[in-house]
Scaffold this motif. Structure first.
Motif, PDB file in Angstrom:
ATOM      1  N   ARG A  20       0.849  -1.196   0.000  1.00  0.00           N
ATOM      2  CA  ARG A  20       0.000   0.000   0.000  1.00  0.00           C
ATOM      3  C   ARG A  20       0.886   1.248   0.000  1.00  0.00           C
ATOM      4  O   ARG A  20       1.847   1.332   0.756  1.00  0.00           O
ATOM      5  CB  ARG A  20      -0.902   0.007   1.230  1.00  0.00           C
ATOM      6  CG  ARG A  20      -1.879  -1.141   1.238  1.00  0.00           C
ATOM      7  CD  ARG A  20      -2.841  -1.164   2.398  1.00  0.00           C
ATOM      8  NE  ARG A  20      -2.336  -0.582   3.627  1.00  0.00           N
ATOM      9  CZ  ARG A  20      -3.073   0.143   4.457  1.00  0.00           C
ATOM     10  NH1 ARG A  20      -4.343   0.374   4.196  1.00  0.00           N
ATOM     11  NH2 ARG A  20      -2.567   0.624   5.569  1.00  0.00           N
ATOM     12  N   SER A  23       1.386   3.013   3.339  1.00  0.00           N
ATOM     13  CA  SER A  23       2.331   2.338   4.235  1.00  0.00           C
ATOM     14  C   SER A  23       3.761   2.551   3.768  1.00  0.00           C
ATOM     15  O   SER A  23       4.673   2.764   4.578  1.00  0.00           O
ATOM     16  CB  SER A  23       2.011   0.843   4.315  1.00  0.00           C
ATOM     17  OG  SER A  23       0.756   0.662   4.928  1.00  0.00           O
ATOM     18  N   GLU A  48      -0.976  -8.024   4.163  1.00  0.00           N
ATOM     19  CA  GLU A  48      -2.019  -7.013   3.977  1.00  0.00           C
ATOM     20  C   GLU A  48      -1.504  -5.784   3.233  1.00  0.00           C
ATOM     21  O   GLU A  48      -2.212  -4.794   3.114  1.00  0.00           O
ATOM     22  CB  GLU A  48      -2.602  -6.626   5.331  1.00  0.00           C
ATOM     23  CG  GLU A  48      -3.282  -7.799   6.014  1.00  0.00           C
ATOM     24  CD  GLU A  48      -3.753  -7.470   7.412  1.00  0.00           C
ATOM     25  OE1 GLU A  48      -3.483  -6.352   7.913  1.00  0.00           O
ATOM     26  OE2 GLU A  48      -4.385  -8.343   8.012  1.00  0.00           O
ATOM     27  N   ASP A  50       1.191  -3.944   4.154  1.00  0.00           N
ATOM     28  CA  ASP A  50       1.849  -2.996   5.046  1.00  0.00           C
ATOM     29  C   ASP A  50       3.304  -3.411   5.233  1.00  0.00           C
ATOM     30  O   ASP A  50       3.715  -4.494   4.830  1.00  0.00           O
ATOM     31  CB  ASP A  50       1.114  -2.944   6.387  1.00  0.00           C
ATOM     32  CG  ASP A  50      -0.336  -2.523   6.201  1.00  0.00           C
ATOM     33  OD1 ASP A  50      -0.569  -1.500   5.525  1.00  0.00           O
ATOM     34  OD2 ASP A  50      -1.232  -3.213   6.717  1.00  0.00           O
ATOM     35  N   THR A  64       4.925  -2.650  12.817  1.00  0.00           N
ATOM     36  CA  THR A  64       4.167  -2.669  11.571  1.00  0.00           C
ATOM     37  C   THR A  64       3.697  -1.257  11.270  1.00  0.00           C
ATOM     38  O   THR A  64       3.121  -0.586  12.130  1.00  0.00           O
ATOM     39  CB  THR A  64       2.949  -3.606  11.669  1.00  0.00           C
ATOM     40  OG1 THR A  64       3.416  -4.924  11.966  1.00  0.00           O
ATOM     41  CG2 THR A  64       2.158  -3.622  10.371  1.00  0.00           C
ATOM     42  N   GLU A  66       1.175   0.602   9.215  1.00  0.00           N
ATOM     43  CA  GLU A  66      -0.104   0.397   8.531  1.00  0.00           C
ATOM     44  C   GLU A  66      -0.671   1.772   8.186  1.00  0.00           C
ATOM     45  O   GLU A  66      -1.452   2.343   8.950  1.00  0.00           O
ATOM     46  CB  GLU A  66      -1.063  -0.370   9.442  1.00  0.00           C
ATOM     47  CG  GLU A  66      -2.389  -0.662   8.842  1.00  0.00           C
ATOM     48  CD  GLU A  66      -3.344  -1.318   9.831  1.00  0.00           C
ATOM     49  OE1 GLU A  66      -4.525  -1.408   9.475  1.00  0.00           O
ATOM     50  OE2 GLU A  66      -2.943  -1.705  10.932  1.00  0.00           O
TER      51      GLU A  66
END
Length: 105
Positions: A20, A23, A48, A50, A64, A66
């Motif tokens: 993403r 991210s 996901e 991230d 992480t 995100e």
């Protein structure tokens, strides 16, 4: 670092999967803001899209990124593990709770 800034993973021979943009941009900002006293982490992309920053010595730490939210864990899988969830990173400042668990040196 330049790879995070540019987003050109394919040119570097790395499949970006479903990374993403929010991210990627936030992780680049996180890396720029790391104090020089903190060791550089290993980076990976989670399922996901991230980015996970990982340190494995002297203690394991995972952060992480995100989008504009940070999640961290210190010593995962141990009785002493500590989870730090859903910290706002929209202002670009690494929260003190995260800074104090990052390995120095």
């Amino acid at each position: 670092m330049e790879l995070l800034d540019s987003g050109k993973f394919e040119e570097a021979g790395i499949e970006a999967l479903n990374l993403r943009d929010a991210s990627r941009i936030a992780a680049a900002r996180f890396m720029e803001r790391l104090p020089s006293s903190v060791r550089a982490p290993k980076l990976t992309i989670d399922g996901e899209g991230d980015i996970v920053l990982a340190w494995d010595s002297p203690r394991k730490v995972f952060v992480t990124v995100e989008g504009q939210v940070l999640h961290a864990i210190l010593d995962p899988g141990t009785p002493d593990s500590m989870h730090i969830d859903s910290l706002n990173f929209a202002d670009g400042d690494i929260p003190g709770e995260v800074l104090k668990i990052l390995p120095k040196g």
